[in-house]
Design an enzyme around this catalytic site. Sequence first.
Site, short mmCIF file in Angstrom:
data_model
loop_
_atom_site.label_atom_id
_atom_site.label_comp_id
_atom_site.label_asym_id
_atom_site.label_seq_id
_atom_site.Cartn_x
_atom_site.Cartn_y
_atom_site.Cartn_z
CG ASN A 10 -20.14 6.68 -28.07
OD1 ASN A 10 -19.89 5.50 -28.26
ND2 ASN A 10 -21.34 7.21 -28.26
CE LYS A 12 -21.71 8.14 -31.69
NZ LYS A 12 -22.59 9.07 -32.34
CG HIS A 90 -25.95 7.27 -27.65
ND1 HIS A 90 -26.42 7.43 -28.93
CD2 HIS A 90 -24.87 8.09 -27.56
CE1 HIS A 90 -25.66 8.30 -29.58
NE2 HIS A 90 -24.70 8.71 -28.76
CD GLU A 92 -25.62 7.11 -32.51
OE1 GLU A 92 -24.80 6.30 -32.06
OE2 GLU A 92 -25.30 8.24 -32.95
CD GLU A 160 -24.35 12.41 -26.62
OE1 GLU A 160 -23.19 12.65 -26.96
OE2 GLU A 160 -24.91 11.33 -26.87
N GLY A 166 -23.28 13.91 -34.76
CA GLY A 166 -22.73 13.51 -36.05
C GLY A 166 -23.09 14.43 -37.20
CB SER A 199 -21.17 18.33 -33.76
OG SER A 199 -21.96 17.53 -34.62
P1 PGA Z 1 -20.54 13.04 -32.30
O1 PGA Z 1 -21.33 11.96 -31.40
O2 PGA Z 1 -19.47 13.65 -31.45
O3 PGA Z 1 -20.01 12.24 -33.44
O4 PGA Z 1 -21.56 14.07 -32.73
C1 PGA Z 1 -21.55 12.20 -30.03
C2 PGA Z 1 -22.29 11.04 -29.42
O5 PGA Z 1 -23.18 10.47 -30.06
O6 PGA Z 1 -22.00 10.66 -28.27
#
Ligand code: PGA
Length: 241
Positions: A10, A12, A90, A92, A160, A166, A199
């Site tokens: 992803n 983003k 997601h 976000e 998640e 992150g 992560s």
């Molecule tokens: P990350 O993000 O691996 O940077 O923690 C995962 C995600 O949001 O899909």
Amino acid sequence: MSRTQYAIGNWKMNGARADLSEIDAIAAARAEVPRIQTVMCLPATLLASVTAELSLGGQDCHPAIQGAHTGDISASMLADAGASSVILGHSERRTDHGEASELVAEKVQAAWAAGLNAILCIGETEAQYRAHETMSVLQDQLTRSVPDGANAENTIIAYEPVWAIGTGLTPTPNEIETVHLAIRDALPDPAMSILYGGSVKPSNAAEIFALSNVDGALVGGASLKATDFIPIMRALEESFS
Ligand code: PGA
């Protein structure tokens, strides 16, 4: 192991055409990992520029097929640009755009109608985790965002934890396995793949993929560079043996 195993990246809101050399390198590594599915979910601006042989995904879509929705993108537009999947719900999107589970469910149906596989994200916040509300939060998100008709052919679940995205933090392997098992019990089709996200990196991937109810990962930061993502793909492939 009969469930499909996925390494999904992803990007983003990151990446320009100059970065597609990373996609070329990831695509070239697929020959080493024949038992897994690799999907890269890119910004919509990049999808049509990818020339490598690789499954692609979008990161969101509008619930409508087309129309007066300035700035939005439909599932069929993603398909037209080369996507076969789309990330929906997601955290976000849920946080930045106030997306409720009911809207996510409409988007999942729009994705299916366009022939896309829905990568449906669920997860609890840190406060909910600390309050031991994880399973009730996930159950509620599943009930409201997974439409009738979801099955292993059209939907992938990504668990998640919001506090793990992150941050470098992850739940313990035991916590991940317990949550994935409970999610599987709550799903309409036990053959659906359940990915862990938050992560995931080369140093923790093998431990997470060894868990019997983890069917791969949704990877953010560590998917931006082929040198980080390819070891994660290999760890998933090796989890078969
Ligand atoms: P990350 O993000 O691996 O940077 O923690 C995962 C995600 O949001 O899909």
